[in-house]
Design a protein around this motif. Structure first.
Motif, PDB file in Angstrom:
ATOM      1  N   GLY A 191      73.235 -58.853 -10.052  1.00 16.58           N
ATOM      2  CA  GLY A 191      73.280 -58.595 -11.489  1.00 16.58           C
ATOM      3  C   GLY A 191      74.658 -58.838 -12.070  1.00 16.58           C
ATOM      4  N   SER A 192      75.333 -59.874 -11.573  1.00 17.24           N
ATOM      5  CA  SER A 192      76.694 -60.163 -12.006  1.00 17.24           C
ATOM      6  C   SER A 192      76.897 -61.668 -12.073  1.00 17.24           C
ATOM      7  CB  SER A 192      77.703 -59.545 -11.030  1.00 17.24           C
ATOM      8  OG  SER A 192      79.025 -59.945 -11.341  1.00 17.24           O
ATOM      9  N   ASN A 193      77.909 -62.079 -12.847  1.00 20.18           N
ATOM     10  CA  ASN A 193      78.312 -63.483 -12.892  1.00 20.18           C
ATOM     11  C   ASN A 193      79.621 -63.712 -12.150  1.00 20.18           C
ATOM     12  OD1 ASN A 193      76.136 -64.396 -14.543  1.00 20.18           O
ATOM     13  ND2 ASN A 193      77.158 -63.498 -16.334  1.00 20.18           N
ATOM     14  N   ASP A 194      80.196 -62.652 -11.601  1.00 16.98           N
ATOM     15  CA  ASP A 194      81.503 -62.719 -10.967  1.00 16.98           C
ATOM     16  C   ASP A 194      81.367 -62.537  -9.459  1.00 16.98           C
ATOM     17  OD1 ASP A 194      84.110 -62.584 -10.148  1.00 16.98           O
ATOM     18  OD2 ASP A 194      84.637 -60.820 -11.358  1.00 16.98           O
ATOM     19  N   PRO A 195      81.646 -63.586  -8.670  1.00 22.64           N
ATOM     20  CA  PRO A 195      81.532 -63.465  -7.213  1.00 22.64           C
ATOM     21  C   PRO A 195      82.406 -62.367  -6.620  1.00 22.64           C
ATOM     22  CG  PRO A 195      81.728 -65.768  -7.844  1.00 22.64           C
ATOM     23  CD  PRO A 195      82.005 -64.952  -9.085  1.00 22.64           C
ATOM     24  N   ARG A 196      83.511 -62.040  -7.291  1.00 25.12           N
ATOM     25  CA  ARG A 196      84.388 -60.990  -6.778  1.00 25.12           C
ATOM     26  C   ARG A 196      83.708 -59.621  -6.774  1.00 25.12           C
ATOM     27  NH1 ARG A 196      88.548 -62.504  -3.568  1.00 25.12           N
ATOM     28  NH2 ARG A 196      88.993 -64.660  -4.142  1.00 25.12           N
ATOM     29  N   GLU A 197      82.606 -59.515  -7.489  1.00 19.90           N
ATOM     30  CA  GLU A 197      81.850 -58.252  -7.477  1.00 19.90           C
ATOM     31  C   GLU A 197      81.126 -58.047  -6.147  1.00 19.90           C
ATOM     32  OE1 GLU A 197      81.754 -55.739  -9.753  1.00 19.90           O
ATOM     33  OE2 GLU A 197      83.432 -56.884 -10.608  1.00 19.90           O
ATOM     34  N   PHE A 198      81.072 -59.102  -5.323  1.00 18.66           N
ATOM     35  CA  PHE A 198      80.520 -58.912  -3.976  1.00 18.66           C
ATOM     36  C   PHE A 198      81.354 -57.900  -3.184  1.00 18.66           C
ATOM     37  CE2 PHE A 198      78.888 -63.552  -4.105  1.00 18.66           C
ATOM     38  CZ  PHE A 198      77.642 -63.135  -4.571  1.00 18.66           C
ATOM     39  N   ILE A 199      82.663 -57.873  -3.453  1.00 19.39           N
ATOM     40  CA  ILE A 199      83.572 -57.030  -2.661  1.00 19.39           C
ATOM     41  C   ILE A 199      83.244 -55.547  -2.818  1.00 19.39           C
ATOM     42  CG2 ILE A 199      85.984 -56.369  -2.300  1.00 19.39           C
ATOM     43  CD1 ILE A 199      86.736 -59.255  -3.102  1.00 19.39           C
ATOM     44  N   PRO A 200      83.245 -55.004  -4.044  1.00 17.64           N
ATOM     45  CA  PRO A 200      82.886 -53.579  -4.148  1.00 17.64           C
ATOM     46  C   PRO A 200      81.435 -53.299  -3.760  1.00 17.64           C
ATOM     47  CG  PRO A 200      83.110 -54.563  -6.333  1.00 17.64           C
ATOM     48  CD  PRO A 200      83.650 -55.558  -5.358  1.00 17.64           C
ATOM     49  N   ALA A 201      80.563 -54.276  -3.986  1.00 22.47           N
ATOM     50  CA  ALA A 201      79.154 -54.065  -3.631  1.00 22.47           C
ATOM     51  C   ALA A 201      79.007 -53.813  -2.136  1.00 22.47           C
ATOM     52  CB  ALA A 201      78.307 -55.270  -4.054  1.00 22.47           C
ATOM     53  N   VAL A 202      79.755 -54.568  -1.339  1.00 22.47           N
ATOM     54  CA  VAL A 202      79.647 -54.439   0.118  1.00 22.47           C
ATOM     55  C   VAL A 202      80.512 -53.300   0.650  1.00 22.47           C
ATOM     56  CG1 VAL A 202      80.132 -55.590   2.317  1.00 22.47           C
ATOM     57  CG2 VAL A 202      79.015 -56.847   0.459  1.00 22.47           C
ATOM     58  N   TYR A 203      81.759 -53.237   0.220  1.00 25.84           N
ATOM     59  CA  TYR A 203      82.691 -52.302   0.839  1.00 25.84           C
ATOM     60  C   TYR A 203      82.646 -50.904   0.244  1.00 25.84           C
ATOM     61  CZ  TYR A 203      84.454 -56.389   3.207  1.00 25.84           C
ATOM     62  OH  TYR A 203      84.553 -57.518   3.980  1.00 25.84           O
ATOM     63  N   ARG A 204      82.013 -50.765  -0.904  1.00 22.59           N
ATOM     64  CA  ARG A 204      81.853 -49.422  -1.472  1.00 22.59           C
ATOM     65  C   ARG A 204      80.422 -48.917  -1.382  1.00 22.59           C
ATOM     66  NH1 ARG A 204      85.524 -50.377  -6.933  1.00 22.59           N
ATOM     67  NH2 ARG A 204      87.422 -51.041  -5.835  1.00 22.59           N
ATOM     68  N   GLY A 205      79.577 -49.693  -0.707  1.00 20.08           N
ATOM     69  CA  GLY A 205      78.303 -49.138  -0.300  1.00 20.08           C
ATOM     70  C   GLY A 205      77.064 -49.466  -1.097  1.00 20.08           C
ATOM     71  N   LYS A 206      77.166 -50.159  -2.247  1.00 19.37           N
ATOM     72  CA  LYS A 206      75.949 -50.497  -2.981  1.00 19.37           C
ATOM     73  C   LYS A 206      75.069 -51.410  -2.136  1.00 19.37           C
ATOM     74  CE  LYS A 206      74.175 -52.610  -7.212  1.00 19.37           C
ATOM     75  NZ  LYS A 206      74.509 -53.233  -8.515  1.00 19.37           N
ATOM     76  N   TRP A 207      75.704 -52.369  -1.481  1.00 18.34           N
ATOM     77  CA  TRP A 207      74.996 -53.245  -0.555  1.00 18.34           C
ATOM     78  C   TRP A 207      75.288 -52.765   0.864  1.00 18.34           C
ATOM     79  CZ3 TRP A 207      75.349 -59.069  -2.387  1.00 18.34           C
ATOM     80  CH2 TRP A 207      74.438 -59.261  -3.435  1.00 18.34           C
ATOM     81  N   ASP A 208      74.547 -51.772   1.309  1.00 20.13           N
ATOM     82  CA  ASP A 208      74.687 -51.297   2.678  1.00 20.13           C
ATOM     83  C   ASP A 208      73.892 -52.199   3.619  1.00 20.13           C
ATOM     84  OD1 ASP A 208      72.051 -50.634   2.159  1.00 20.13           O
ATOM     85  OD2 ASP A 208      72.358 -48.471   2.283  1.00 20.13           O
ATOM     86  N   LYS A 209      73.759 -51.778   4.874  1.00 17.42           N
ATOM     87  CA  LYS A 209      73.097 -52.628   5.868  1.00 17.42           C
ATOM     88  C   LYS A 209      71.672 -52.972   5.439  1.00 17.42           C
ATOM     89  CE  LYS A 209      71.722 -50.864   9.772  1.00 17.42           C
ATOM     90  NZ  LYS A 209      71.684 -50.290  11.131  1.00 17.42           N
ATOM     91  N   ALA A 210      70.920 -51.989   4.982  1.00 18.31           N
ATOM     92  CA  ALA A 210      69.534 -52.228   4.578  1.00 18.31           C
ATOM     93  C   ALA A 210      69.465 -53.170   3.385  1.00 18.31           C
ATOM     94  CB  ALA A 210      68.847 -50.906   4.260  1.00 18.31           C
ATOM     95  N   ALA A 211      70.394 -53.014   2.444  1.00 23.31           N
ATOM     96  CA  ALA A 211      70.392 -53.865   1.249  1.00 23.31           C
ATOM     97  C   ALA A 211      70.735 -55.307   1.605  1.00 23.31           C
ATOM     98  CB  ALA A 211      71.382 -53.324   0.215  1.00 23.31           C
ATOM     99  N   ILE A 212      71.660 -55.491   2.535  1.00 21.10           N
ATOM    100  CA  ILE A 212      72.001 -56.853   2.961  1.00 21.10           C
ATOM    101  C   ILE A 212      70.821 -57.479   3.695  1.00 21.10           C
ATOM    102  CG2 ILE A 212      73.498 -58.195   4.494  1.00 21.10           C
ATOM    103  CD1 ILE A 212      75.770 -56.274   3.734  1.00 21.10           C
TER     104      ILE A 212
END
Length: 312
Positions: A191-212
């Motif tokens: 839900g973003s246009n900025d690839p840098r948003e992958f960083i908080p998504a992964v490292y702050r937990g929105k995209w955890d193992k199940a989400a990935i």
């Protein structure tokens, strides 16, 4: 039926959820089903895993309209219990809650032999959030390959495919390598246009193992549309899963020709393209299945194993 002593319970617990089924001890007919969260003690920790196991059992009795009590026999197929301390933890819990005097506990892959092979032996392969391959021969000797977890292995799993797709999207964002549809596809999923948003998504937990892991279908869809990067990921992981299966067959000393195969896990069951590619790669490894059973509800195998305890 109002007496738990006339019932058996089969439990299937993995990295995603836990399912418990109460069934008639005499006929095997399912009476009620209960579910809980993930119960892999290696992935979620002992306390959380036991809580979810208990929740699934409680839910099954509630669905049956019965007061909880010891059942005639119980079979548990659980991810993460291959080591002796894992078995001891589960046995301790089962004794504490008075699950049953007749009890068997093994890795969740063992349920597949009961549910997905003609005679209860052969090769079982799971590719869901994680991946593992087991063999069981006609004399009860087992072997395995894979199952190392998402940091050390899980080749051919949904997590692995989702992660490799994410890495490819990041490289594409840096204009390195071949362009791929995975970048806009993953951005849309975030839900973003900025690839840098992958960083908080992964490292702050929105995209955890199940989400990935849940991103794997996006890679398979891109591969089906002809995306070269996605296709390379998909083919590589199908090959790696086949190598894992071949490793289990070698470890178990089973014949490569005419071996019954049982397949489970969302990746193998829900993607015909991935399943067919895996079977093709399995053939390239010199393994020729005599049958291929798709097991969409492994807990059925747990009920079979629980009833076998009574017949003994």
């Amino acid at each position: 039926m109002a007496d738990s002593a006339q019932l058996v319970i089969g439990i299937d617990g993995g990295a995603t959820n836990t399912v418990a089924v109460l069934a008639d001890a005499r006929t095997g007919a399912a009476l009620a089903r209960g579910e809980g969260g993930p119960s892999n003690i290696q992935a979620t920790g002992v306390e959380s895993a036991l809580r979810e196991l208990n929740a699934a059992v409680v839910a099954a009795f509630k669905a049956a309209g019965l007061h909880r009590g010891p059942v005639a026999a119980a079979a548990l197929g659980l991810a993460g219990v291959d080591r002796s301390e894992g078995l001891d933890v589960i046995r301790g819990w089962a004794d504490l809650v008075q699950l049953s005097d007749k009890l068997t506990i093994a890795n969740d892959a063992t349920l597949l032999f009961a549910a997905g092979t003609p005679e209860g032996w052969g090769l079982a392969v799971i590719a869901g959030t994680g991946s593992i391959a087991f063999t069981l021969d006609a004399h009860g000797k087992d072997a395995r390959a894979g199952g190392w977890g998402y940091l050390m292995g899980d080749e051919g799993s949904a997590f692995r495919i989702g992660l490799l797709g994410l890495r490819a999207a990041c490289r594409a964002a840096d204009n390195i390598g071949e362009r791929t549809a995975l970048l806009p596809t993953y951005l849309k999923a975030l839900g973003s246009n900025d690839p840098r948003e992958f960083i908080p998504a992964v490292y702050r937990g929105k995209w955890d193992k199940a989400a990935i892991a849940a991103l794997a279908p996006l890679v398979l869809t891109a591969a089906a549309s002809g995306d070269a990067i996605a296709t390379a990921i998909f083919e590589q992981e199908a090959r790696e899963l086949a190598l894992t299966a071949a490793g289990a067959v070698a470890a178990g000393g089973l014949s490569r020709d005419g071996i019954p195969v049982a397949l489970a896990g969302g990746l193998l069951l829900e993607s015909e393209m991935f399943r067919n590619c895996f079977l093709c790669e399995l053939g390239a490894c010199g393994i020729s299945p005599s049958s291929v059973g798709l097991v969409d509800d492994p807990v059925v195998g747990a009920v079979v194993l629980a009833r076998r305890l009574l017949s003994r």
